[in-house]
Design a protein around this motif. Structure first.
Motif, short mmCIF file in Angstrom:
data_model
loop_
_atom_site.label_atom_id
_atom_site.label_comp_id
_atom_site.label_asym_id
_atom_site.label_seq_id
_atom_site.Cartn_x
_atom_site.Cartn_y
_atom_site.Cartn_z
N UNK A 39 99.23 19.21 -10.10
CA UNK A 39 97.92 18.63 -9.78
C UNK A 39 98.06 17.28 -9.09
N UNK A 40 98.96 16.44 -9.61
CA UNK A 40 99.15 15.11 -9.01
C UNK A 40 99.67 15.22 -7.58
N UNK A 41 100.59 16.14 -7.36
CA UNK A 41 101.16 16.31 -6.01
C UNK A 41 100.09 16.77 -5.02
N UNK A 42 99.25 17.71 -5.46
CA UNK A 42 98.18 18.18 -4.59
C UNK A 42 97.17 17.07 -4.29
N UNK A 43 96.86 16.26 -5.31
CA UNK A 43 95.92 15.17 -5.11
C UNK A 43 96.47 14.13 -4.13
N UNK B 190 94.92 13.38 -0.64
CA UNK B 190 94.33 12.05 -0.76
C UNK B 190 93.00 12.08 -1.53
N UNK B 191 93.04 12.71 -2.69
CA UNK B 191 91.88 12.75 -3.59
C UNK B 191 92.34 12.33 -4.98
N UNK B 192 91.40 12.21 -5.92
CA UNK B 192 91.75 11.66 -7.24
C UNK B 192 91.39 12.56 -8.39
N UNK C 272 89.88 18.44 -5.34
CA UNK C 272 90.78 19.46 -4.80
C UNK C 272 90.05 20.78 -4.59
N UNK C 273 89.17 21.11 -5.53
CA UNK C 273 88.38 22.33 -5.39
C UNK C 273 87.48 22.24 -4.16
N UNK C 274 86.91 21.04 -3.90
CA UNK C 274 86.09 20.84 -2.71
C UNK C 274 86.93 21.03 -1.44
N UNK D 276 92.92 26.30 -9.69
CA UNK D 276 92.31 25.07 -10.20
C UNK D 276 91.08 25.36 -11.04
N UNK D 277 90.92 24.58 -12.10
CA UNK D 277 89.77 24.72 -13.00
C UNK D 277 89.14 23.35 -13.23
N UNK D 278 87.85 23.29 -13.11
CA UNK D 278 87.16 22.01 -13.31
C UNK D 278 87.39 21.51 -14.74
#
Length: 556
Positions: A307-311, A315-317, A322-324, A202-204
């Protein structure tokens, strides 16, 4: 010592003031005269609970105030710890009960909680009523007696400091072990989540860029057509925007000699020409560079889907969230991996603390066992003097299964008053009279080893008479040389030994009965002791006997 006691509107007492002397004093009166009421009022000001029923009928509140001389009590640390004004000479306790059921407590006119009042009261005076004889069967009381005689206070202080450290480390170890067990059960889940998030690389800020690129790739043909058209309109063959601006610029420049504002227009046209010319050049190049790439479109779609699947899963947006999550899982894994080291460290600390604790407990035990022999001999000697000639007394030690705040010993007082009868726990073998005498002996014994507060004996002589009562009086009189002692008694032998004698009685007024108290002079003492000897009818013999008792006690 207790200097004075003031009582207002408490049960049968409308107003009462008593001043007390040091040494040994006695308090007598007919049954039901109100001795227990006075004792109850004193207990109230020492922090015992009460309710509005204690308020005399018709009064709004009752008040009890006790003044103590605390010069020998060393209470400065207690007052400092509880943020109270300290007078090294006097201490005033006051308790008020209101009809509303509320209660107020004061120490030196400072409001305090009932708990603080009780803690301070316990340090000032010991009220020993008949039911407190049952304390003698309490193993904690027995252990405290042994500790007083053994002088273990400094050893216990050091032991308790280490005990608190041991408890702290043990609690930390238990909590960490429980936490490890809970977390270990989730280790596989946490590890999988962390590996999945790490694999995503993941990259900000990448998500907005990818979403914009997806829009571009999805509309490549429309973009390319628009760029071709724009390039043609700006600088294509024939009539175009750049050519028209160029001609307009030449026209304005030709007017400069005779139309002043033409220079301004020419400058504006020149700026527009430069911008449009640059824009035409850029769009011309860009229309050739934009090409539709199905491979890139597919990769961007896949990346965004990841990215959408991981979010959705976490349960994040956003990618930042995700990095947190990834960092949080990483810390959990570090914690799991560090549990073994932390537990090993705490286990080592616990073992070291326990060894120190055990050594200190053994030192205390040695001191206690050494003192127990003296206690056994002393109590037997005193009990024989009180008429129980076959007294045998022993102290039995048991080891506690684990450390406690008072060490690792359990103490049991064993007693026998009859020949050939085996020693048994005090509660199982001693009669009421024997327990009273044994408790008096215990109090007398420890008085020489500890700075006991003033003490009030409430009919501790119940069940005794004659020579035994006389010897109990001698013990209390001797105690009065070391501390303030007040005995509530019905026995003339004890009443005669008091340095001061207070008489409690009832007095009828027009509308109610009141409890009164007064200090007796010599003649009044003779009459009161004669009454105690002969009952309601005083005789010459009882008067003579009363004088003899007073003279024998040194109260001429």
């Amino acid at each position: 010592m207790l200097q004075s006691l003031s009582i207002k509107n408490f049960i049968l007492i409308d107003s009462l003031n008593i001043c007390f002397d040091d040494g040994f004093s006695v308090l007598t009166g007919e049954t039901g005269a109100g001795k227990s009421i006075i004792l109850g009022a004193l207990a109230l000001v020492l922090g015992q609970r009460a309710d509005s029923k204690s308020i005399q009928a018709g009064a709004d509140k009752c008040m009890v105030e006790a003044v103590f001389d605390i010069s020998a009590y060393r209470l400065d640390t207690f007052f400092a710890a509880n943020d109270l004004e300290y007078d090294r000479q006097n201490c005033i306790l006051r308790r008020e009960l209101l009809n509303s059921g509320k209660s107020r407590a004061f120490v030196n006119d400072t409001p305090v909680s009932l708990n603080i009042l009780k803690l301070l009261g316990d340090r000032l005076i010991d009220i020993h009523s008949q039911h407190r004889n049952l304390m003698l069967a309490d193993t904690h009381f027995q252990l405290n007696v042994v500790d007083v005689m053994a002088g273990t206070t400094p050893l216990l202080k050091a032991y308790r400091e280490e005990y608190n450290r041991y408890l702290t480390v043990t609690n930390q170890l238990n909590e960490l072990t429980e936490k490890m067990q809970r977390t270990k059960s989730e280790e596989d889940y946490i590890r999988f989540q962390l590996e999945e998030l790490n694999a995503a690389r993941l990259t900000e800020g990448e998500q907005p860029e990818l979403e914009l690129e997806l829009e571009t790739l999805s509309h490549t043909e429309e973009i390319k057509r628009a760029l071709y058209k724009t390039a043609s309109l700006l600088n294509g063959d024939g009539l175009c925007a750049v050519q028209m601006i160029r001609e307009s610029l030449s026209t304005m420049e030709s007017l400069s000699t005779y139309f002043a504002r033409s220079k301004e227009f020419a400058e504006r046209l020149r700026a527009a020409f430069i911008d449009l010319n640059d824009l035409a050049a850029e769009t011309d190049v860009l229309k050739e560079d934009i090409e539709f790439s199905p491979e890139r479109l597919e990769w961007v779609n896949q990346r965004l889907n990841t990215l959408y699947a991981l979010q959705q899963k976490h349960r994040v947006a956003s990618v930042e969230e995700l990095i947190a999550c990834r960092e949080a899982f990483g810390k959990q894994m570090q914690l799991i991996e560090s549990f073994d080291d932390e537990i090993a460290s705490l286990t080592k600390q616990q073992a070291a603390s326990f060894d120190t604790l055990l050594n200190r407990a053994l030192e205390i035990r040695s001191r206690r066992r050494e003192a127990s022999a003296r206690i056994e001999q002393d109590l037997v000697r005193r009990m024989v003097l009180l008429g129980i000639s076959n007294t045998r007394f022993g102290i039995e030690f048991d080891e506690k299964p684990k450390p406690a705040a008072d060490g690792m010993d359990e103490v049991h007082f064993l007693f026998s008053a009859n020949r050939n009868e085996p020693l048994k726990p005090v509660a199982q073998t001693a009669s009421g009279g024997e327990i009273s005498r044994l408790m008096l002996c215990v109090k007398a014994m420890i008085a020489g080893f500890a700075a006991l507060p003033a003490i009030i004996f409430d009919e501790i002589d119940t069940g005794t008479s004659g020579e035994i009562a006389d010897k109990m009086a001698d013990i209390m009189q001797d105690l009065g040389q070391k501390m303030q002692v007040v005995a509530i008694t019905h026995l003339p032998q004890i009443a005669a030994k008091g340095k001061a004698h207070y008489f409690v009685y009832k007095e009828d007024s027009a509308d109610r009965t009141h409890t009164r108290i007064r200090r007796l002079n010599r003649e009044e003492r003779v009459n009161e002791i004669a009454r105690m000897l002969s009952g309601a009818t005083r005789t010459d013999a009882s008067v003579a006997n009363a004088k003899e008792l007073l003279n024998a006690a040194g109260n001429e």
